[in-house]
Design a protein around this motif. Structure first.
Motif, mmCIF file in Angstrom:
data_model
loop_
_atom_site.group_PDB
_atom_site.id
_atom_site.type_symbol
_atom_site.label_atom_id
_atom_site.label_comp_id
_atom_site.label_asym_id
_atom_site.label_seq_id
_atom_site.Cartn_x
_atom_site.Cartn_y
_atom_site.Cartn_z
ATOM 1 N N GLY A 121 0.791 -1.284 -0.087
ATOM 2 C CA GLY A 121 -0.099 0.116 0.016
ATOM 3 C C GLY A 121 0.686 1.102 -0.039
ATOM 4 O O GLY A 121 0.474 2.156 -0.855
ATOM 5 N N LYS A 153 -4.862 -0.899 -1.256
ATOM 6 C CA LYS A 153 -4.536 -0.800 0.042
ATOM 7 C C LYS A 153 -4.134 -2.007 0.826
ATOM 8 O O LYS A 153 -5.022 -3.037 1.044
ATOM 9 C CB LYS A 153 -5.764 -0.119 0.733
ATOM 10 C CG LYS A 153 -6.028 1.297 0.496
ATOM 11 C CD LYS A 153 -7.285 1.831 0.923
ATOM 12 C CE LYS A 153 -7.755 3.158 0.586
ATOM 13 N NZ LYS A 153 -9.075 3.733 1.300
ATOM 14 N N SER A 169 -5.119 -6.818 3.463
ATOM 15 C CA SER A 169 -5.410 -5.888 2.609
ATOM 16 C C SER A 169 -6.764 -5.094 3.176
ATOM 17 O O SER A 169 -7.561 -5.751 4.403
ATOM 18 C CB SER A 169 -5.972 -6.496 1.327
ATOM 19 O OG SER A 169 -7.181 -7.327 1.444
#
Length: 392
Positions: free
Chosen positions: A209, A225, A336
């Motif tokens: 990320g 992310k 994530s």
């Protein structure tokens, strides 16, 4: 910057994989094998510190065929098969400690006086309240993650136009069609070098990320992310007992009445990998900056010696049992924003991909991730397993 090259530079497309952990290495390996790899193409792994210096070198290495949720079930099944195939092809039992294991759930109470026989002979009598089978040698196996990653890296580097480049990716140049053109890297000494990059793959584990924010426009970066959670482990070598081929998921009642749930993976080299302490320590700059919490390590040792005298590394351990400390360590698990891995093309860009966010299943699902991503990159879609739900 240092680089390991196995042949002269190629004049064709240049695929750059940022991240020298097990996901990046497996992706590079399967890309190098793919029949649709363009003639003259080159593949480079970009690693900021050292290969397998994060979770890929400090994870437990448990493999499970059917423990995965709906989104990752096909990936898990594929990966489990590929692990076995790689072990058969390259002698994984010798090279990276591959073996099939029985996996058990074990409930213990050190204050109890159970009459139940322990399911393994290195657990003490009188403490095991219950046990049940979670996996057998047909559905669970293990590897030594660092040894596996470095072995597959060597196989990758043995192919034409492949390289391992040590440096940190700092900027990406995109064309007018949002396609990579070049990647700029910075060494620890501060020197910069720009290399060709026509395809970019982000596989930097918990740093993915942060890396995406640095290299990609804001919109595409937001689809990548991934952050990290610190996890601790110790590796102990029993002085007396021969630890059986078992992985244990424990539910322990300790002397003070509190509960703990450490996981214990016995390895074929006679050591036991023990983990279970996580916290929310902020992600540091690199894997080289990761340090364990002394309190978490102390807690793991206390749990280990409570579980079995053969895992007691304290100075007061009996001469008939006891253990030697081989490692006290920490790593960051890649998480994530969706709770599932991100595998596929990054929306809004051309020829930019991500493979990260596997949490504790990165070792298990690395071969399948590498194979399906090689198909996505070179064929336009995954054919070995359905990973559509994992697209970023």
């Amino acid at each position: 910057m240092s680089a390991t090259n196995t042949s002269s530079p190629a004049a064709g497309p240049h695929i750059c994989i940022v991240g020298g952990g097990i996901i990046g290495v497996c992706t590079a390996y399967y890309l190098s094998l793919h029949p649709s790899l363009p003639p003259g193409a080159s593949i480079s792994i970009i690693e900021a510190t050292a290969v397998a210096s994060g979770a890929s070198g400090k994870a437990g290495g448990l493999l499970a065929e059917d423990w995965h949720g709906g989104a990752t079930a096909a990936l898990g099944k594929l990966s489990y098969r590929l692990h076995a195939e790689l072990a058969d092809q390259f002698g994984g039992e010798k090279e990276w400690g591959f073996r099939k294991v029985d996996t058990l759930s074990v409930t213990t109470d050190v204050n109890g006086k159970s009459k139940k026989a322990p399911p393994v002979d290195w657990l003490p009598r009188g403490t095991v309240l219950a046990s049940r089978v979670l996996g057998t040698t047909t559905t669970t196996s293990q590897v030594h993650p660092e040894q596996f990653t470095k072995y597959i890296l060597d196989r990758f580097l043995g192919k034409p136009h492949t390289s391992l480049i040590h440096g940190s990716a700092t900027s990406l140049t995109l064309s007018a069609t949002s396609t990579p053109e070049s990647l700029t890297l910075t060494t620890a000494s501060g020197n910069e070098q720009t290399i060709p990059c026509t395809t970019l793959i982000l596989a930097a584990g918990p740093w993915t990320g942060r890396l995406a924010k640095k290299l990609l426009p804001a919109g595409p970066a937001a689809r990548c992310k991934v952050d990290g959670q610190r996890a601790h482990s110790i590796v102990l070598e029993s002085k007396q007992a021969t630890l059986s081929a078992h992985a244990l998921f424990t539910d322990m009642t300790l002397q003070d009445g509190s509960n703990a749930e450490p996981e214990v993976y016995c390895r074929p080299d006679g050591t036991a990998y023990i983990c279970g302490q996580t916290d929310n320590e902020p992600l540091p700059a690199t894997t080289a900056d990761v340090t364990p919490s002394p309190a978490a390590i102390t807690t793991l040792h206390a749990q280990a010696r409570t579980l079995s005298p053969h895992l007691d590394a304290s100075s007061s351990a009996s001469s008939e049992a006891g253990a030697t400390v081989r490692a006290e360590q920490a790593c960051f698990l890649p998480l994530s924003h969706r709770g599932t891995p991100l595998i596929g093309a990054v929306p809004g860009l051309n020829k930019v991909y991500v493979a990260s966010g596997h949490s504790c299943w990165g070792i298990c699902n690395a071969p399948g991730t590498g194979k399906v991503l090689s198909e996505i990159v070179l064929q336009g879609k995954a054919t070995s397993a359905d990973v559509a739900a994992l697209a970023p």
